[in-house]
Design an enzyme around this catalytic site. Structure first.
Site, PDB file in Angstrom:
ATOM      1  N   GLU A 261     -30.076  39.541   3.233  1.00  0.00           N
ATOM      2  CA  GLU A 261     -30.618  40.086   4.478  1.00  0.00           C
ATOM      3  C   GLU A 261     -31.767  40.966   4.029  1.00  0.00           C
ATOM      4  O   GLU A 261     -31.567  41.915   3.274  1.00  0.00           O
ATOM      5  CB  GLU A 261     -29.489  40.842   5.190  1.00  0.00           C
ATOM      6  CG  GLU A 261     -29.783  41.139   6.619  1.00  0.00           C
ATOM      7  CD  GLU A 261     -30.200  42.563   6.769  1.00  0.00           C
ATOM      8  OE1 GLU A 261     -31.400  42.821   6.577  1.00  0.00           O
ATOM      9  OE2 GLU A 261     -29.327  43.398   7.056  1.00  0.00           O
ATOM     10  N   CYS A 298     -32.470  48.103   8.933  1.00  0.00           N
ATOM     11  CA  CYS A 298     -33.034  46.745   8.967  1.00  0.00           C
ATOM     12  C   CYS A 298     -33.520  46.418  10.372  1.00  0.00           C
ATOM     13  O   CYS A 298     -34.375  45.571  10.548  1.00  0.00           O
ATOM     14  CB  CYS A 298     -31.978  45.718   8.593  1.00  0.00           C
ATOM     15  SG  CYS A 298     -30.841  46.253   7.335  1.00  0.00           S
TER      16      CYS A 298
END
Lengths: 520, 520
Positions: A261, A298
């Site tokens: 990720e 994120c």
């Protein structure tokens, strides 16, 4: 403070050590942490392989109890939040919450294991009289993929580190885990590692189910991913780091999946009616989401897209003022702070980019000053640099001429973890045209919310097309994360005595099944 | 015979052409087939991207009807089986059966679409009063991944070619398909392509849902995989071919998944009691499975593992005699025949490998002579060359000293599509120790059957760890193949008006759902 690393049931030390740095002072914290060697990595992987066949066939109930035991051990670990505060610079309240999230995540996977859908048992009963050919008895289930390498993430020292989402989902799937602790928080890592180690022992599992290696070099992680006994990798971090691991994994004699990720700027689209009705509120809320945790999420809203005009002016003015008042917060590491400053500088130097506001200047080490930019849709489409993630509290407002240009801006973007719509009812028709684009670009689409804040639940998708992740078919948050570490196996006409419990005829594990195409 | 290729609703020709070769005579068949250029590839991909948003959101019922229409169109195509016979050298009965399998496969995916589980709808209802934070309304579904490139396979000119398993599962998922026909059977490809093209028109779908490009160069396939609008690849063929596509896909600015089904030697383990009770019958059945279709199956039994001794002698003797009587059959192409002969020669030249028998010599082109070898467990473990796939009717018997050595032989093997046990009740205890190894190595484990013959059903897994496939998490046969072409998307607090039908609050598509963690 314990400076060892953990290989199976042992705690080991070496002569080479490193220290954690308190990012708020740039001073080394107490405790010399032993650096693991590549031999230790191999030892951990061998133990994991030894543990694999027995661990993956533990009853789901036993693995559920194991996950719950880990949660209890973490909750019983004294000084964990304090150590994480010292090593990450994150506030105590945030880390207390993150500990709750970490334990809640483990308990949710325990619940999932008991529900049993994860095993995906599918039975096609034999049809001995079928013409022109009989059909055999076919039974499918999903089994654990093998030992998994987990890389602790810097920005979630608890929830995406040693006992974080990757570890929880891999252990739930039946995969032993060899974790490489993030070098920014070795003390936090070993405290959590000890909690898992203790749970392994209490639950009577093979010691190879969990190991924790520590160190500061990339070679250690590379050795872990290269080890032939490792069958999948979980990683959250930078695009460069993720791609390096993907490349190593693909060059192995047996390539393996890497769930990395990596990078996302999380577009937020302001629609005209919403902007008109509550532009100022949106401006304030935007800065709140942007500066939360010094922007080190994120899902930080890195770009806002809207139609140029006075309503957007009002939004931008409010946002700029709020941002100027934002107090600088300690960033996670000196390196992240440096990269952030460089990213901000680079963005501010691009042609057609205007700096709207900077956060308050602060004193002390590694304080991230928030940054707000603006540009035009035309410039954003032309210059891909403007769409690069700057990890931290930096964001850019893109002023578009019309919704065709908004669509073009979005079409030009790389894959994203999230896309957010700020809409009122009058905006629905316009929004409808953009939703298909966003579905292609992002793993999660939000309305009238902000992307920071990721629920750990059944329906969550924290994933998305490249480079948000290296595998758009998965999520790293929520129960579906378990699927990353499973693979299907089919048993054809195997005598019941040889079938694993999950697919035996009398279904002793009481798993939900699809039988001859229908849910049982 | 129609020599065009198909870009959307058009049939195009070019000046550069090629012909199909009848492998039974090495003579060129009638009809010049136009070679597509890379510009045509780009055009097909553009149309596919144009079609994507509308096609993926067709109701499942409409896609089911589309698949059924394709099946009916294929059944209504005159001369299809005859052309496939001429181009592949396979017998008529086999290709008639394969046509039935192809259409049955399409109809099974139609049924799956109507059942709706594939969409994997998961709803977490909002919890506005939850403490300390409310929970948003979260809705997950799986959507089509994007336009898919499908490579026709030589060994299944119908069931794994233009309208084969990859195409059927991709179209079912909602992905437009750009197919590259296998150059060995261009006439078969265009006939099937026309059937799909006609179904697209009859169902009123966007013409970009399907295109077929044709040609003999690797560049064409490379251009297809490189095209940024392609989001996944389906391939069945050689290890070299599959790995080349994987590499191209990974070097794209946006890497994409490649589902390559490549290489497998499909171990068969003979257990002592079974061998004692029915060694001779097993020997005959083994050769039947081995020589079926000239051994040109991915699941061909390429290696038999058993304990050395008189019972294995009897098995081997019977097998050798049966094999010597096996008449040589035409192989699919001159190239495959040449590779087979070279593979057999290479294997026969290895130290510690004894040639037990060769099939009857035949006259005519490209006849594959079956080959049976034997070696010791020790030699097999030492020399990885002995475990390389020889595509065709070649197999090796591995004589082991004891079951520890059998386990070692199996542990040393690469990933496999299948592993087969020949067992009687008295063998169960021994077999139990090997099943965990086989689960790690193979996608499907069979008892008292032969691996050739792959049921198209819900529970089938035609997949396995590398190099059996490039992705052990999937299957290319059976309904679970649809999952390769789907990715999850989560909708957070989206107004019902903006939600896609699959996740609207009143569930207008009547899809099965998981609500708050429980099946509805």
């Amino acid at each position: 403070m314990d400076g060892s690393f953990l290989i199976g049931s042992r705690a080991l030390t070496t002569d080479e050590t490193f220290r954690a740095i308190d990012p708020s002072t740039d001073e080394a914290l107490d405790t010399d942490f032993a650096v693991s060697t590549t031999d230790h990595v191999a030892e951990a992987c061998k133990l994991a392989a030894d543990a694999f066949d027995s661990y993956r066939e533990t009853d789901p109930e036993d693995r559920a109890t194991f996950l719950e035991t880990i949660a209890a051990e973490i909750e019983g670990t004294d000084g964990l939040v304090e150590r994480a505060v010292a090593e990450s610079g994150l506030p105590e309240a945030r880390l207390t919450g993150e500990r709750g999230r970490t334990c809640g995540q483990l308990r949710l996977f325990a619940k999932l294991l008991r529900q049993g859908r994860w095993a995906n048992v599918v039975v096609d009963n034999a049809m001995p009289d079928r013409q022109p050919m009989p059909r055999a008895d076919l039974r499918q289930r999903r089994i654990a993929i093998g030992p998994v390498a987990v890389f602790g993430a810097s920005n979630f020292p608890l929830a995406f580190s040693v006992a974080g989402g990757d570890t929880a989902s891999a252990l739930a799937a039946g995969c032993p885990v060899v974790c490489k602790g993030h070098p920014a928080h070795p003390g936090t890592s070993v405290l959590v590692g000890r909690a898992i180690q203790s749970a392994v022992k209490k639950c009577g599992l093979h010691e190879g189910v969990f190991s924790l290696v520590q160190g500061t070099s990339n070679d250690l992680g590379a050795a872990l991913v290269k080890d032939p006994r490792i069958k999948a990798v979980g990683f959250t971090g930078s695009r460069g780091g993720g791609l390096a691991l993907v490349e190593i994994a693909q060059k192995r004699p047996e390539p393996i999946p890497v769930y990395a990720e990596m990078s996302s700027i999380n577009p937020v689209i302001l629609f005209p009616e919403a902007l008109k009705a509550r532009g100022k509120d949106l401006g304030k809320a935007y800065v709140g989401s942007l500066t939360l945790g010094s922007g080190q999420f994120c899902t930080n809203p890195g770009v806002v897209v809207a139609l140029d005009g006075p309503d957007l002016d009002a939004f931008a003015d409010t946002a700029a003022k709020a941002l100027e008042e934002a107090q600088p917060q300690v960033m996670l590491t000196g390196g992240i702070h440096k990269n952030y400053d460089q990213g901000v500088q680079k963005l501010s130097g691009q042609s057609d980019v205007k700096t709207l506001a900077r956060g308050a200047e602060g004193t002390g080490c590694n304080r991230g000053r928030a940054a707000l930019f603006e540009t035009t849709g035309e410039a954003f489409i032309r210059n891909p640099e403007l769409a690069h993630e700057v990890f931290g509290a930096a964001s850019i407002i893109v002023r578009c001429t019309d919704f065709d240009q908004v669509a073009q801006v979005l079409e030009g973007m790389e894959g994203q973890l999230t896309a957010t719509l700020q809409i009122d009812e009058g905006d629905h028709e316009t929004a409808k045209k953009l939703v298909p684009i966003l579905e292609r670009k992002a793993g999660r689409i939000l309305a009238n919310a902000w992307p920071t804040g990721v629920e750990v639940s059944y329906a969550m998708v924290h994933g998305g097309p490249f480079p948000a992740t290296s595998d758009p078919r998965t999520t790293s948050v929520g129960t579906a994360a378990i699927e990353r570490f499973l693979r299907p196996v089919c048993y054809q006409d195997l005598p019941d005595a040889l079938l694993p419990k999950a697919v035996k005829h009398d279904n002793p594990l009481h798993l939900p099944r699809i039988v001859d195409g229908e849910s049982e």
